[in-house]
Design a protein around this motif. Structure first.
Motif, PDB file in Angstrom:
ATOM      1  N   VAL A  18      54.431  87.885  -1.654  1.00 47.31           N
ATOM      2  CA  VAL A  18      54.853  88.902  -2.623  1.00 47.31           C
ATOM      3  C   VAL A  18      55.613  88.249  -3.774  1.00 47.31           C
ATOM      4  CG1 VAL A  18      56.331  90.917  -2.969  1.00 47.31           C
ATOM      5  CG2 VAL A  18      54.855  90.789  -0.956  1.00 47.31           C
ATOM      6  N   LEU A  19      56.454  87.265  -3.463  1.00 41.02           N
ATOM      7  CA  LEU A  19      57.200  86.564  -4.509  1.00 41.02           C
ATOM      8  C   LEU A  19      56.242  85.816  -5.433  1.00 41.02           C
ATOM      9  CD1 LEU A  19      59.752  85.536  -5.895  1.00 41.02           C
ATOM     10  CD2 LEU A  19      59.915  83.762  -4.125  1.00 41.02           C
ATOM     11  N   ALA A  20      55.265  85.117  -4.866  1.00 41.72           N
ATOM     12  CA  ALA A  20      54.305  84.368  -5.677  1.00 41.72           C
ATOM     13  C   ALA A  20      53.512  85.317  -6.571  1.00 41.72           C
ATOM     14  CB  ALA A  20      53.366  83.561  -4.772  1.00 41.72           C
ATOM     15  N   ALA A  21      53.108  86.445  -6.029  1.00 35.65           N
ATOM     16  CA  ALA A  21      52.364  87.424  -6.821  1.00 35.65           C
ATOM     17  C   ALA A  21      53.247  88.008  -7.918  1.00 35.65           C
ATOM     18  CB  ALA A  21      51.854  88.539  -5.917  1.00 35.65           C
ATOM     19  N   ALA A  22      54.500  88.305  -7.580  1.00 38.68           N
ATOM     20  CA  ALA A  22      55.425  88.875  -8.567  1.00 38.68           C
ATOM     21  C   ALA A  22      55.629  87.922  -9.737  1.00 38.68           C
ATOM     22  CB  ALA A  22      56.766  89.205  -7.905  1.00 38.68           C
ATOM     23  N   ARG A  23      55.683  86.627  -9.457  1.00 42.21           N
ATOM     24  CA  ARG A  23      55.836  85.647 -10.543  1.00 42.21           C
ATOM     25  C   ARG A  23      54.646  85.725 -11.502  1.00 42.21           C
ATOM     26  NH1 ARG A  23      57.348  81.576  -6.472  1.00 42.21           N
ATOM     27  NH2 ARG A  23      59.614  81.350  -6.440  1.00 42.21           N
ATOM     28  N   LEU A  24      53.447  85.832 -10.929  1.00 40.80           N
ATOM     29  CA  LEU A  24      52.257  85.922 -11.782  1.00 40.80           C
ATOM     30  C   LEU A  24      52.273  87.207 -12.612  1.00 40.80           C
ATOM     31  CD1 LEU A  24      49.301  84.673  -9.544  1.00 40.80           C
ATOM     32  CD2 LEU A  24      50.252  83.570 -11.566  1.00 40.80           C
ATOM     33  N   PHE A  25      52.572  88.328 -11.981  1.00 39.35           N
ATOM     34  CA  PHE A  25      52.612  89.599 -12.704  1.00 39.35           C
ATOM     35  C   PHE A  25      53.681  89.564 -13.798  1.00 39.35           C
ATOM     36  CE2 PHE A  25      50.896  91.536  -8.599  1.00 39.35           C
ATOM     37  CZ  PHE A  25      49.618  91.696  -9.108  1.00 39.35           C
ATOM     38  N   TRP A  26      54.807  88.920 -13.516  1.00 36.85           N
ATOM     39  CA  TRP A  26      55.886  88.820 -14.498  1.00 36.85           C
ATOM     40  C   TRP A  26      55.439  88.011 -15.708  1.00 36.85           C
ATOM     41  CZ3 TRP A  26      58.754  84.383 -15.996  1.00 36.85           C
ATOM     42  CH2 TRP A  26      59.876  84.657 -16.791  1.00 36.85           C
ATOM     43  N   ARG A  27      54.730  86.897 -15.447  1.00 38.27           N
ATOM     44  CA  ARG A  27      54.327  86.015 -16.549  1.00 38.27           C
ATOM     45  C   ARG A  27      53.129  86.557 -17.323  1.00 38.27           C
ATOM     46  NH1 ARG A  27      54.926  81.768 -12.693  1.00 38.27           N
ATOM     47  NH2 ARG A  27      52.643  81.549 -12.602  1.00 38.27           N
ATOM     48  N   ARG A  28      52.166  87.159 -16.631  1.00 38.69           N
ATOM     49  CA  ARG A  28      50.893  87.502 -17.261  1.00 38.69           C
ATOM     50  C   ARG A  28      50.644  89.003 -17.395  1.00 38.69           C
ATOM     51  NH1 ARG A  28      46.893  83.232 -14.053  1.00 38.69           N
ATOM     52  NH2 ARG A  28      48.207  81.369 -14.339  1.00 38.69           N
ATOM     53  N   GLY A  29      51.489  89.823 -16.759  1.00 38.40           N
ATOM     54  CA  GLY A  29      51.225  91.249 -16.737  1.00 38.40           C
ATOM     55  C   GLY A  29      50.175  91.592 -15.699  1.00 38.40           C
ATOM     56  N   TYR A  30      49.980  92.877 -15.474  1.00 36.85           N
ATOM     57  CA  TYR A  30      49.033  93.304 -14.450  1.00 36.85           C
ATOM     58  C   TYR A  30      47.595  92.962 -14.841  1.00 36.85           C
ATOM     59  CZ  TYR A  30      46.449  96.254 -11.224  1.00 36.85           C
ATOM     60  OH  TYR A  30      45.569  96.693 -10.276  1.00 36.85           O
ATOM     61  N   SER A  31      47.202  93.386 -16.034  1.00 33.72           N
ATOM     62  CA  SER A  31      45.814  93.174 -16.449  1.00 33.72           C
ATOM     63  C   SER A  31      45.493  91.698 -16.636  1.00 33.72           C
ATOM     64  CB  SER A  31      45.535  93.930 -17.758  1.00 33.72           C
ATOM     65  OG  SER A  31      45.671  95.318 -17.576  1.00 33.72           O
ATOM     66  N   GLY A  32      46.496  90.899 -17.017  1.00 32.39           N
ATOM     67  CA  GLY A  32      46.270  89.483 -17.255  1.00 32.39           C
ATOM     68  C   GLY A  32      46.243  88.636 -16.003  1.00 32.39           C
ATOM     69  N   THR A  33      46.493  89.249 -14.855  1.00 36.56           N
ATOM     70  CA  THR A  33      46.479  88.532 -13.579  1.00 36.56           C
ATOM     71  C   THR A  33      45.214  88.925 -12.815  1.00 36.56           C
ATOM     72  OG1 THR A  33      48.901  88.583 -13.473  1.00 36.56           O
ATOM     73  CG2 THR A  33      47.723  88.095 -11.436  1.00 36.56           C
ATOM     74  N   SER A  34      44.345  87.961 -12.612  1.00 43.10           N
ATOM     75  CA  SER A  34      43.091  88.248 -11.920  1.00 43.10           C
ATOM     76  C   SER A  34      43.263  88.104 -10.411  1.00 43.10           C
ATOM     77  CB  SER A  34      41.986  87.296 -12.394  1.00 43.10           C
ATOM     78  OG  SER A  34      42.266  85.970 -11.961  1.00 43.10           O
ATOM     79  N   THR A  35      42.309  88.658  -9.680  1.00 46.00           N
ATOM     80  CA  THR A  35      42.326  88.498  -8.229  1.00 46.00           C
ATOM     81  C   THR A  35      42.212  87.023  -7.857  1.00 46.00           C
ATOM     82  OG1 THR A  35      41.314  90.675  -7.924  1.00 46.00           O
ATOM     83  CG2 THR A  35      41.165  89.137  -6.078  1.00 46.00           C
ATOM     84  N   ARG A  36      41.427  86.277  -8.615  1.00 50.02           N
ATOM     85  CA  ARG A  36      41.304  84.838  -8.347  1.00 50.02           C
ATOM     86  C   ARG A  36      42.645  84.135  -8.563  1.00 50.02           C
ATOM     87  NH1 ARG A  36      36.439  81.328 -10.805  1.00 50.02           N
ATOM     88  NH2 ARG A  36      35.388  82.561  -9.200  1.00 50.02           N
ATOM     89  N   ASP A  37      43.372  84.519  -9.608  1.00 48.50           N
ATOM     90  CA  ASP A  37      44.717  83.950  -9.822  1.00 48.50           C
ATOM     91  C   ASP A  37      45.588  84.182  -8.599  1.00 48.50           C
ATOM     92  OD1 ASP A  37      44.091  83.206 -12.448  1.00 48.50           O
ATOM     93  OD2 ASP A  37      44.821  85.102 -13.288  1.00 48.50           O
TER      94      ASP A  37
END
Length: 212
Positions: A18-37
């Protein structure tokens, strides 16, 4: 030749994921974070990610809830302070400290990211954030109304307007932290905001004496 054993796969740790995912969402936003990311960052297959969280939107919702709920606690702790100056101070200072937690244990403030998400699949998360903000504003409203009744604030204080001002400052600090502002600068800004608010809304001693 001796038999070679494969190493055991890395155990799945939900909090770390959850922390790793939250970092991605924080940096890229929801739409900018792909499932592959997400699968790459979490070290999971797509099927494992869906099994654990249901969907990308489900993972986003869990990340927001995990790191946003702390702000409810901050508001509750702030309104327990003895006077309105201390309430404002603790609310802003504690929030700044939360915004600027070390990156290895905290992803940054996801509240504004969640509110501005442009995906219809995150409507449940947006509704949760709206409820959280409303609940926080209501306990702050009750505390301000108490301060007015106690004479800590002038009787003509616009409680609703004061809440919106404090919330606007809070949002600004959140956005600035997401843009990379350091803790010391945010604390200085919070301190100046507290002083300006208190200068405008706190009754001078003579006014208290006249209405006693």
């Amino acid at each position: 030749m001796p038999e070679r054993h494969r190493g055991r796969p890395r155990a799945f740790d939900r909090d770390d994921a959850v922390l790793a995912a939250a970092r991605l969402f924080w940096r890229r936003g929801y739409s900018g974070t792909s499932t592959r990311d997400l699968t790459t960052a979490l070290g999971l297959s797509t099927s494992s990610l869906y099994a654990a969280f249901g969907s990308k939107a489900g993972l986003f919702e869990e990340a927001v809830r995990t790191y946003a709920e702390r702000y409810r606690e901050i508001h509750h702790q702030a309104v327990a302070e003895k006077d309105i100056r201390s309430v404002v101070d603790r609310l802003l200072v504690d929030s700044v400290h939360e915004f600027t937690q070390p990156g290895d244990t905290h992803p940054g403030c996801l509240i504004n990211s969640a509110v501005m998400s442009d995906s219809t699949s995150t409507l449940d998360t947006t509704a949760y954030i709206a409820e959280l903000r409303y609940a926080n504003e209501q306990i702050l409203l009750a505390r301000i109304e108490q301060a007015i009744g106690d004479g800590d604030l002038p009787a003509d204080t616009g409680a609703a307007v004061l809440i919106k001002l404090i919330q606007a400052i809070w949002d600004g600090l959140s956005v600035q932290s997401n843009l990379g502002a350091v803790r010391e600068d945010l604390l200085a800004t919070a301190g100046l905001a507290r002083e300006l608010i208190c200068q405008q809304v706190t009754s001078p001693p003579s006014r208290h004496a006249a209405t006693a």
